[in-house]
Design an enzyme around this catalytic site. Structure first.
Site, PDB file in Angstrom:
ATOM      1  N   TYR A   1     -39.377  20.961 -11.424  1.00  0.00           N
ATOM      2  CA  TYR A   1     -38.530  20.775 -10.244  1.00  0.00           C
ATOM      3  C   TYR A   1     -37.058  20.672 -10.655  1.00  0.00           C
ATOM      4  CZ  TYR A   1     -36.148  18.275  -6.516  1.00  0.00           C
ATOM      5  OH  TYR A   1     -35.226  17.882  -5.567  1.00  0.00           O
TER       6      TYR A   1
ATOM      7  N   GLU B   1     -37.397  13.066   0.985  1.00  0.00           N
ATOM      8  CA  GLU B   1     -36.583  11.942   0.512  1.00  0.00           C
ATOM      9  C   GLU B   1     -36.845  10.700   1.362  1.00  0.00           C
ATOM     10  OE1 GLU B   1     -35.182  11.974  -2.224  1.00  0.00           O
ATOM     11  OE2 GLU B   1     -34.672  14.052  -2.701  1.00  0.00           O
TER      12      GLU B   1
ATOM     13  N   TRP C   1     -40.266   9.521  -7.253  1.00  0.00           N
ATOM     14  CA  TRP C   1     -40.192  10.949  -6.924  1.00  0.00           C
ATOM     15  C   TRP C   1     -41.408  11.712  -7.441  1.00  0.00           C
ATOM     16  CZ3 TRP C   1     -38.510  13.562  -3.269  1.00  0.00           C
ATOM     17  CH2 TRP C   1     -38.203  14.911  -3.356  1.00  0.00           C
TER      18      TRP C   1
END
Length: 199
Positions: free
Chosen positions: A20, A42, A50
């Site tokens: 990512y 988010e 994350w």
């Protein structure tokens, strides 16, 4: 992970985070569905890490109509409740009803902005004058978690009906979609992104 190019320290924890980081994080995006995806992800991350969200990313995309703002905004209240129940039962997502409901609420708010501004990207990117902000951090501990700009963006979105969109969430969003380049200067992605080279 020996032998890999230098990169931001947070991306060294797992392969999915590294992929990512190398391919998406900090690259400028102005596609409305992509922007809405990251507003969603988010917001889902709040209180979590994350890595957890990245593992669930494909399932989120399936659960929420590929982030088609028109489709999500068209759900009525009864349909939203039924859909949330189905998502919790069948999809690998964060099972927080408030966060899940916020996706539909935010889609409605995003649709209003699209009508008002012509796109969702236009009002979001106005906070950086439509140009990525290039930072020059030596190390990850210098990278802020909020800025005056992210606070202004958060306040704007809240005023327009968005939920789960606080200051920290907004800055993480800005980093993700390339409104700011927060790769550290020793990272192999830093100059590539700063010079507008996507790959």
């Amino acid at each position: 992970m020996k032998g890999l190019k230098s990169c931001c320290a947070w991306a060294l924890n797992s392969d999915i985070e590294r992929q990512y980081h190398d391919n998406e994080w900090g690259v400028s995006h102005k596609n409305d569905n992509y922007l809405f995806e990251f507003l969603t992800l988010e917001g889902a991350q709040a209180g979590l890490n994350w890595y957890t969200i990245l593992k669930k990313r494909a399932s989120y995309r399936d659960a929420f109509e590929g982030y088609d703002i028109d489709k999500l905004a068209a759900y009525n209240e009864q349909e939203i409740e039924l859909r949330i129940t189905a998502i919790i039962a069948h999809y690998d997502v964060v099972r927080h009803r408030g966060k899940l409901r916020s996706v539909f609420t935010n889609a409605r708010a995003a649709k209003v902005l699209q009508i008002q501004y012509g796109s969702l990207a236009t009002p979001l990117w106005q906070f950086v004058n439509n140009e990525p902000q290039i930072n020059h951090w030596q190390s990850n501990d210098q990278v802020p978690v909020t800025t005056a700009t992210s606070l202004a963006l958060s306040q704007f979105l809240k005023q327009h009906g968005f939920k789960f969109i606080g200051n920290i969430t907004c800055y993480a969003f800005m980093q993700a979609v390339g409104m700011v380049n927060d790769h550290t200067i020793n990272c192999h992605c830093y100059h590539r992104i700063a010079n507008g080279i996507i790959k």
